[in-house]
Enzyme design. Structure first.
Site, short mmCIF file in Angstrom:
data_model
loop_
_atom_site.label_atom_id
_atom_site.label_comp_id
_atom_site.label_asym_id
_atom_site.label_seq_id
_atom_site.Cartn_x
_atom_site.Cartn_y
_atom_site.Cartn_z
N PRO A 250 0.85 -1.20 0.00
CA PRO A 250 0.00 0.00 0.00
C PRO A 250 0.88 1.24 0.00
O PRO A 250 1.79 1.36 0.82
CB PRO A 250 -0.79 -0.13 1.31
CG PRO A 250 0.11 -0.94 2.21
CD PRO A 250 0.86 -1.88 1.30
N MET A 251 0.62 2.17 -0.93
CA MET A 251 1.39 3.41 -1.00
C MET A 251 0.43 4.57 -1.21
O MET A 251 -0.33 4.58 -2.19
CB MET A 251 2.41 3.35 -2.15
CG MET A 251 3.51 2.33 -1.94
SD MET A 251 4.65 2.23 -3.37
CE MET A 251 3.67 1.19 -4.48
N SER A 252 0.47 5.53 -0.30
CA SER A 252 -0.44 6.67 -0.37
C SER A 252 -0.23 7.46 -1.65
O SER A 252 0.90 7.80 -2.00
CB SER A 252 -0.24 7.59 0.84
OG SER A 252 -0.65 6.95 2.02
N CYS B 210 3.38 3.77 8.79
CA CYS B 210 3.56 5.00 8.03
C CYS B 210 4.42 5.99 8.82
O CYS B 210 4.11 6.31 9.98
CB CYS B 210 2.21 5.64 7.71
SG CYS B 210 2.37 7.18 6.77
N LYS C 91 0.68 -4.05 9.35
CA LYS C 91 1.94 -3.62 8.74
C LYS C 91 2.65 -2.65 9.69
O LYS C 91 2.03 -1.72 10.21
CB LYS C 91 1.70 -2.94 7.39
CG LYS C 91 2.97 -2.67 6.58
CD LYS C 91 2.61 -2.21 5.16
CE LYS C 91 3.86 -2.13 4.27
NZ LYS C 91 4.75 -1.01 4.66
N GLY D 227 10.58 -3.61 1.85
CA GLY D 227 11.61 -2.57 1.81
C GLY D 227 12.73 -2.87 0.84
O GLY D 227 13.46 -3.85 0.99
N GLY E 224 7.09 -2.19 -3.07
CA GLY E 224 6.48 -0.88 -3.14
C GLY E 224 6.97 -0.05 -4.30
O GLY E 224 6.55 -0.22 -5.44
N ARG E 225 7.91 0.85 -4.04
CA ARG E 225 8.32 1.85 -5.03
C ARG E 225 8.83 1.26 -6.34
O ARG E 225 8.67 1.88 -7.40
CB ARG E 225 9.37 2.78 -4.41
CG ARG E 225 8.81 3.70 -3.33
CD ARG E 225 9.90 4.44 -2.58
NE ARG E 225 10.67 3.56 -1.70
CZ ARG E 225 11.74 3.95 -1.02
NH1 ARG E 225 12.19 5.19 -1.16
NH2 ARG E 225 12.37 3.10 -0.22
#
Length: 343
Positions: free
Chosen positions: A32-34, A115, A154, A216, A239-240
């Site tokens: 999940p990434m805002s 977060c 998380k 990560g 994620g990224r």
């Protein structure tokens, strides 16, 4: 060519991964990434084989009150196994959000205690909760009791190097009925600086019996293999590195399942996915807001492209106000490599 160590491959062979009663088809998840894991990106990641995708973080109190922006973040149309991540500091609001999410079709609820953003931690939510395990316990208990679906959590390694308490929080969460833990291999104080410490995640895995996911800095299949080997985790969360290539999570899932790399999705398939992603954003946000929201994705699609003039195309993608012009430039990112391969 296979790069999975023999002991890692044998660890997973013949073993299904379950979150409560839910059986997953693989071991690579989209994080999940805002502002990033919108409905369009999640759909594309699933199309290319991601084992699980999670919504953007939803503010529990605002979501429960009917806030339109948070309702949109939690949207799961077209996603079979829909996971909504909620964050907050009030047990009642967390319970209300869990009720609402499952009534709206969520198959799982994820609690955010990782977060690092100041606007979140200053509100006593996100990774701030690793400094207040009493409040963390109350939030977990309220959410699990309210939910009829599995609840996951998380978190980070801790607030800082002097308070690496992820294993302690993990044991608390497991005792309250949490079905899976995801651990980002940094402290809150690190934000996203430095290198994620995958080996430090092993302390959480050794402390609990429920599945643990390592998160990560997973930027390649080799990273995923190393993450699992160092952490002892059951799965990886990406994620990224998936921004601009939503198929990457599926690449990792395939490798971890088969022990060999799959062929890169054809340029035509990548082009179709990128254009559909963009069109989905225009549809759900409206043309003006959708175009602005899409720019981070459009820039990333260009960054991962191998066409010689990708930077020129990137500028067109992030500056154009015309949806048709954007789609035309987006197609060029993938049509040129396809033509070269055909030749």
């Amino acid at each position: 060519m296979s790069i999975i160590a023999d002991d890692l491959g044998s660890t997973f062979q013949g073993r299904d991964l379950h979150i409560g009663p839910i059986r997953l088809n693989g071991r690579a998840f989209l994080a999940p990434m805002s502002g990033v894991t919108d409905l369009g990106m999640r759909r594309m990641a699933l199309r290319f084989g991601a084992s699980l995708v999670v919504s953007e973080m939803v503010a529990a109190d605002q979501y429960a009150r009917g806030d339109a922006a948070n309702r949109l973040k939690a949207e799961g149309a077209g996603i079979d196994l829909h996971v909504v991540q909620i964050a907050g500091c009030d047990p009642y609001a967390m319970a209300e959000a869990a009720f609402l999410a499952q009534d709206m079709g969520a198959a799982m609820i994820d609690i955010n205690m990782g977060c690092p953003a100041k606007k979140v931690t200053n509100g006593y939510a996100g990774s701030h909760l690793m400094r207040d395990l009493g409040l963390a316990l109350a939030l977990i208990r309220a959410t699990v009791r309210a939910a009829r679906v599995p609840v996951t959590l998380k978190m980070r390694l801790g607030w800082d190097e002097g308070s690496m308490n992820a294993a302690e929080l993990g044991k608390i969460a497991e005792s309250e009925g949490i079905a899976m833990l995801t651990v980002h291999g940094r402290t809150r104080r690190q934000f996203y600086a430095g290198k994620a410490d995958w080996a430090a995640i092993r302390a959480v895995k050794q402390a609990v019996a429920i599945p643990v996911v390592a998160n990560g800095d997973c930027a390649s299949v080799a990273d995923a293999v190393s993450m699992l080997a160092q952490s002892g985790a059951d799965a990886v969360m990406i994620g990224r590195s998936a921004i601009g290539r939503p198929w990457f999570v599926g690449d990792v899932a395939h490798y971890l399942a088969q022990g060999s790399a799959r062929a890169q999705p054809a340029p035509a398939a990548r082009k179709e996915a990128a254009v559909e992603h963009y069109e989905t954003l225009l549809e759900i946000f409206g043309p003006s807001q959708g175009l602005r929201h899409a720019r981070k994705h459009l820039a990333a699609y260009a960054d991962w492209s191998d066409v010689p003039d990708r930077m020129k195309l990137r500028r067109r993608l992030v500056s154009s106000e015309c949806p048709n012009a954007v789609k035309s430039a987006l197609r060029e990112l993938f049509e040129r490599p396809q033509a070269e391969e055909a030749a």
